[in-house]
Design a protein around this motif. Sequence first.
Motif, PDB file in Angstrom:
ATOM      1  N   SER A 108       0.827  -1.209   0.000  1.00  0.00           N
ATOM      2  CA  SER A 108       0.000   0.000   0.000  1.00  0.00           C
ATOM      3  C   SER A 108       0.859   1.256   0.000  1.00  0.00           C
ATOM      4  CB  SER A 108      -0.952   0.004   1.198  1.00  0.00           C
ATOM      5  OG  SER A 108      -0.225  -0.028   2.419  1.00  0.00           O
ATOM      6  N   GLY A 109       1.969   1.227   0.748  1.00  0.00           N
ATOM      7  CA  GLY A 109       2.874   2.377   0.757  1.00  0.00           C
ATOM      8  C   GLY A 109       3.524   2.592  -0.596  1.00  0.00           C
ATOM      9  N   ALA A 110       3.886   1.505  -1.279  1.00  0.00           N
ATOM     10  CA  ALA A 110       4.490   1.620  -2.601  1.00  0.00           C
ATOM     11  C   ALA A 110       3.502   2.214  -3.596  1.00  0.00           C
ATOM     12  CB  ALA A 110       4.971   0.244  -3.075  1.00  0.00           C
ATOM     13  N   LEU A 111       2.239   1.776  -3.521  1.00  0.00           N
ATOM     14  CA  LEU A 111       1.223   2.324  -4.410  1.00  0.00           C
ATOM     15  C   LEU A 111       1.009   3.810  -4.152  1.00  0.00           C
ATOM     16  CD1 LEU A 111      -1.744  -0.219  -4.756  1.00  0.00           C
ATOM     17  CD2 LEU A 111      -0.160   0.571  -6.508  1.00  0.00           C
ATOM     18  N   ALA A 112       0.946   4.174  -2.887  1.00  0.00           N
ATOM     19  CA  ALA A 112       0.744   5.585  -2.547  1.00  0.00           C
ATOM     20  C   ALA A 112       1.906   6.431  -3.044  1.00  0.00           C
ATOM     21  CB  ALA A 112       0.578   5.732  -1.039  1.00  0.00           C
ATOM     22  N   ALA A 113       3.137   5.944  -2.844  1.00  0.00           N
ATOM     23  CA  ALA A 113       4.311   6.686  -3.305  1.00  0.00           C
ATOM     24  C   ALA A 113       4.311   6.837  -4.815  1.00  0.00           C
ATOM     25  CB  ALA A 113       5.584   5.975  -2.839  1.00  0.00           C
ATOM     26  N   LEU A 114       3.887   5.787  -5.513  1.00  0.00           N
ATOM     27  CA  LEU A 114       3.829   5.849  -6.977  1.00  0.00           C
ATOM     28  C   LEU A 114       2.846   6.915  -7.434  1.00  0.00           C
ATOM     29  CD1 LEU A 114       4.461   4.681  -9.824  1.00  0.00           C
ATOM     30  CD2 LEU A 114       2.589   3.063  -9.416  1.00  0.00           C
ATOM     31  N   CYS A 115       1.642   6.882  -6.874  1.00  0.00           N
ATOM     32  CA  CYS A 115       0.623   7.833  -7.301  1.00  0.00           C
ATOM     33  C   CYS A 115       0.991   9.279  -6.976  1.00  0.00           C
ATOM     34  CB  CYS A 115      -0.726   7.472  -6.657  1.00  0.00           C
ATOM     35  SG  CYS A 115      -1.419   5.903  -7.258  1.00  0.00           S
ATOM     36  N   GLU A 116       1.782   9.468  -5.904  1.00  0.00           N
ATOM     37  CA  GLU A 116       2.205  10.810  -5.529  1.00  0.00           C
ATOM     38  C   GLU A 116       3.109  11.442  -6.589  1.00  0.00           C
ATOM     39  OE1 GLU A 116       1.783  13.024  -3.009  1.00  0.00           O
ATOM     40  OE2 GLU A 116       0.073  11.829  -2.380  1.00  0.00           O
ATOM     41  N   VAL A 117       3.919  10.639  -7.284  1.00  0.00           N
ATOM     42  CA  VAL A 117       4.882  11.204  -8.222  1.00  0.00           C
ATOM     43  C   VAL A 117       4.353  11.283  -9.647  1.00  0.00           C
ATOM     44  CG1 VAL A 117       6.800  10.380  -6.810  1.00  0.00           C
ATOM     45  CG2 VAL A 117       6.021   8.986  -8.745  1.00  0.00           C
ATOM     46  N   LEU A 118       3.158  10.741  -9.879  1.00  0.00           N
ATOM     47  CA  LEU A 118       2.602  10.776 -11.243  1.00  0.00           C
ATOM     48  C   LEU A 118       2.167  12.190 -11.575  1.00  0.00           C
ATOM     49  CD1 LEU A 118       0.508   7.475 -11.312  1.00  0.00           C
ATOM     50  CD2 LEU A 118       2.776   7.898 -12.315  1.00  0.00           C
ATOM     51  N   PRO A 119       2.504  12.690 -12.756  1.00  0.00           N
ATOM     52  CA  PRO A 119       2.180  14.078 -13.106  1.00  0.00           C
ATOM     53  C   PRO A 119       0.716  14.243 -13.463  1.00  0.00           C
ATOM     54  CG  PRO A 119       3.205  12.999 -14.967  1.00  0.00           C
ATOM     55  CD  PRO A 119       3.247  12.000 -13.822  1.00  0.00           C
ATOM     56  N   PRO A 120       0.170  15.419 -13.274  1.00  0.00           N
ATOM     57  CA  PRO A 120      -1.216  15.662 -13.719  1.00  0.00           C
ATOM     58  C   PRO A 120      -1.280  15.657 -15.235  1.00  0.00           C
ATOM     59  CG  PRO A 120      -0.208  17.685 -12.985  1.00  0.00           C
ATOM     60  CD  PRO A 120       0.768  16.600 -12.651  1.00  0.00           C
ATOM     61  N   VAL A 121      -2.382  15.208 -15.764  1.00  0.00           N
ATOM     62  CA  VAL A 121      -2.582  15.191 -17.214  1.00  0.00           C
ATOM     63  C   VAL A 121      -3.742  16.104 -17.550  1.00  0.00           C
ATOM     64  CG1 VAL A 121      -3.116  13.757 -19.213  1.00  0.00           C
ATOM     65  CG2 VAL A 121      -1.677  12.845 -17.384  1.00  0.00           C
ATOM     66  N   THR A 122      -3.493  17.037 -18.426  1.00  0.00           N
ATOM     67  CA  THR A 122      -4.565  17.961 -18.837  1.00  0.00           C
ATOM     68  C   THR A 122      -4.997  17.672 -20.261  1.00  0.00           C
ATOM     69  OG1 THR A 122      -2.907  19.546 -19.612  1.00  0.00           O
ATOM     70  CG2 THR A 122      -3.682  19.772 -17.331  1.00  0.00           C
ATOM     71  N   GLY A 123      -6.199  18.067 -20.544  1.00  0.00           N
ATOM     72  CA  GLY A 123      -6.718  17.884 -21.893  1.00  0.00           C
ATOM     73  C   GLY A 123      -7.181  16.491 -22.123  1.00  0.00           C
TER      74      GLY A 123
END
Length: 480
Positions: free
Chosen positions: A465-480
């Motif tokens: 769960s910690g690995a998943l949370a860390a991964l999602c934290e570093v994913l960039p926002p996507v616009t459009g």
Amino acid sequence: MAETRANSGGLGADLHLDHVGLRGRHGLRTSLTDALREAVRAGRLPPGARLPSSRTLAADLAIARNTVADAYAELVAEGWLTARQGSGTRVAQRAEPGRAPKAGTDRVALARPTPIRTPGTRFSLLPGNPDLASFPRAQWLAAARRALTAAPHEALGYGDARGRIELRTALAGYLARARGVHATPDRIVVCAGFVHALRLIGAVLHGRGVRTVAVEAYGVPQYHDLLTDAGLRTPALPLDEHGARTEELTDAGAVLLTPAHQYPTGGALSPARRTGVVDWARATGGLVLEDDYDGEFRYDRQPVGALQGLDPDHVAYFGTASKSLAPGLRLGWMVLPRSVTREVIAAKGHVDWAPGSFDQLTLAEFLTSGDYDRHVRAMRLRYRRRRDQLVAAVASRAPGIRVSGIAAGLHAVLDLPAGTEREVIATAAKAGLAVGGLGDFAHPSVQGGDGLVVGYATPSDSAWSGALAALCEVLPPVTG
């Protein structure tokens, strides 16, 4: 062996199916699929032959229509059959010897970045490893004891360069049943993993005068290097949503593919391209090198059978226990066309680099006892849960990021906005998270999209769960 005659109704012909235990322990669908596959392989169902409708064949065999429909669908996916509305289900066409397929023209180009690795990693989502904590130690130890107790004295000697006959026999049965491989013990060579196998086949190809082995545009860079060390050029074969663009094969003497689950992009080779690459091999005399990378781990459907089953005389099949059990076992195998078997055996005998006899005997016992099947099924459930959780977490916390590739294997690819891959990996490293970049796997001549190659097998349950949370934290926002 039992023989079943299925009257094909309106076609005015009988369909003869040889099969073992249509109502046996492997189930109706598997037995029917094997029987149809063998009928095509043996030529009793020639290219273009129309099969009975699923309803008709089900009535003739006194089985459920869905069973026939599922068998047809699997064989279409493997490239044995084609299905078109209004035309019915037919045996796939094959190119005649000497008729080369038409090559395509589109190419992709350019460079590969260097992966970022830093100390202080808290979570690792690097791809390429199974869940080593789940290795079945007790069952493996029990199998080793049984194997050692029953081992003949000559097992302590130098032995056959092909490997122990017990293991080759067990592999022939398992691969035919589970992966649709057409295998006999005399054409199986046991080796110390895929790298060992690729070294051997590379040396043999070079000795035969082959100078070019096409490779997929994305793959393990070490494999390209091994082929280059053998004196072989490795041009890149472009990839798209249907897998490697096999229609672009031209003057290569061989091609290296991961058709069941492309590594690392995660796609599967389409039925048309499966048949196309076999047609290319037949027309040109080329050799297809099939790396069945984590082919046993398909989650959204029954695993698609091995490409080798379409033409055992033109496809060399490579498998290992590295993903199903553990890479540290150094146990792999090749199922070879008869035309190259002796040369590979001779090359292996000169090196004498192979797993020990007792490890081979243990794996043979592990296979024949059913422990291997039970372990693979258990891991398939575990990895499927992990992948589902990864997809759900990304969809919830980074909804603009797409998880691409089929539901299979031990890794997934997260598509990133153009130009962000290296920045995301660097940010992850600073946060103590190790992930792979798609660029790390690109052929030097290829410039592709940005992405993360996320291995979800190795984190412990407590760290997941910690690995998943860390991964999602570093994913960039996507616009459009």
